[in-house]
Write a protein that holds these residues in place. Sequence first.
Motif, mmCIF file in Angstrom:
data_model
loop_
_atom_site.group_PDB
_atom_site.id
_atom_site.type_symbol
_atom_site.label_atom_id
_atom_site.label_comp_id
_atom_site.label_asym_id
_atom_site.label_seq_id
_atom_site.Cartn_x
_atom_site.Cartn_y
_atom_site.Cartn_z
ATOM 1 N N ILE A 95 1.708 -1.581 -12.067
ATOM 2 C CA ILE A 95 0.717 -1.536 -10.986
ATOM 3 C C ILE A 95 -0.241 -2.718 -11.083
ATOM 4 C CG2 ILE A 95 -1.263 -0.222 -10.105
ATOM 5 C CD1 ILE A 95 0.421 2.324 -10.923
ATOM 6 N N THR A 97 4.111 5.308 -5.712
ATOM 7 C CA THR A 97 4.058 5.202 -7.171
ATOM 8 C C THR A 97 3.250 6.351 -7.761
ATOM 9 O OG1 THR A 97 4.275 2.811 -7.035
ATOM 10 C CG2 THR A 97 3.419 3.675 -9.083
ATOM 11 N N THR A 98 2.179 6.724 -7.092
ATOM 12 C CA THR A 98 1.377 7.863 -7.542
ATOM 13 C C THR A 98 2.236 9.123 -7.570
ATOM 14 O OG1 THR A 98 -0.656 6.878 -6.695
ATOM 15 C CG2 THR A 98 -0.654 9.271 -6.994
ATOM 16 N N TRP A 120 0.837 -1.207 0.000
ATOM 17 C CA TRP A 120 0.000 0.000 0.000
ATOM 18 C C TRP A 120 0.871 1.256 0.000
ATOM 19 C CZ3 TRP A 120 -4.857 0.497 -1.324
ATOM 20 C CH2 TRP A 120 -5.702 -0.622 -1.253
ATOM 21 N N ASP A 167 -5.805 -2.224 -10.865
ATOM 22 C CA ASP A 167 -5.207 -1.324 -9.881
ATOM 23 C C ASP A 167 -5.684 -1.728 -8.486
ATOM 24 O OD1 ASP A 167 -3.800 0.799 -8.736
ATOM 25 O OD2 ASP A 167 -4.752 2.337 -9.968
ATOM 26 N N PHE A 168 -5.079 -1.123 -7.477
ATOM 27 C CA PHE A 168 -5.527 -1.319 -6.108
ATOM 28 C C PHE A 168 -6.920 -0.688 -5.987
ATOM 29 C CE2 PHE A 168 -1.379 -1.890 -3.563
ATOM 30 C CZ PHE A 168 -0.686 -2.378 -4.642
ATOM 31 N N ALA A 217 -0.708 -5.458 -8.225
ATOM 32 C CA ALA A 217 -2.023 -5.633 -7.600
ATOM 33 C C ALA A 217 -2.488 -7.085 -7.690
ATOM 34 C CB ALA A 217 -3.047 -4.709 -8.251
ATOM 35 N N ARG A 219 2.249 1.675 -3.430
ATOM 36 C CA ARG A 219 1.246 2.214 -4.360
ATOM 37 C C ARG A 219 1.112 3.722 -4.188
ATOM 38 N NH1 ARG A 219 -0.559 4.245 -7.843
ATOM 39 N NH2 ARG A 219 -2.433 3.826 -9.071
ATOM 40 N N TYR A 275 -7.511 3.078 -7.604
ATOM 41 C CA TYR A 275 -6.581 3.949 -6.879
ATOM 42 C C TYR A 275 -6.143 5.141 -7.726
ATOM 43 C CZ TYR A 275 -3.086 4.991 -3.294
ATOM 44 O OH TYR A 275 -2.356 5.586 -2.288
#
Length: 192
Positions: free
Chosen positions: A125, A103-104, A97, A145-146, A129, A100, A153
């Motif tokens: 991603i 990564t954004t 998490w 995606d998550f 995931a 992620r 996400y």
Amino acid sequence: MPRRKVRPQGEVVERAAALRGELRAALERLPSDDPEVVDAVWRGEALGTLLWALQLAELPPYDRPFEPGAVADLDPAEGTLREAEEIRAERESARLWHWRARTTEVQAGGAIDLPARYASFDQLIAATAMRGYEQGLLPPPLRGDFRAYGKVYRHLDREQAAEAHSLAVERHHALNWLAGEGDAWDDVPLDT
């Protein structure tokens, strides 16, 4: 790298009690824009995570914070530490998490070299995931995606992304510390 041992229960109870005291003091000062108060309230996520490890609280999904007043009311001394493997699995989930969320930020920052087997961040991603889901560490992916806040996400608004990042950081910090990373609470590595 050698596998570290989970910290002993007494040390976990002591750290949770210290965080509990900080959180209680901060809650008494709310509402406040004082950064110390805001930070102490956010550390309530770390407290909640340690209380989860002591089997005193349920760990909410990574898009929902602990209720600060509820975790401040729990006595860490009444807990019993979970098995090391359960803690390690949740630590890996928190790391994913946190990855992620980072990564954004990396995507927003511009050019970065991806591993050769991935043509895009979206592909990286999606693979992460799915792998996390297959390993039982993440909920089912949503459109590659998550899944967070009931959506993909990558479609989180700025406030949701900031909250998800903060939740992941605090929980990752607590779980890394619990797993024996860092010499002290304030020097826990948060590599993703």
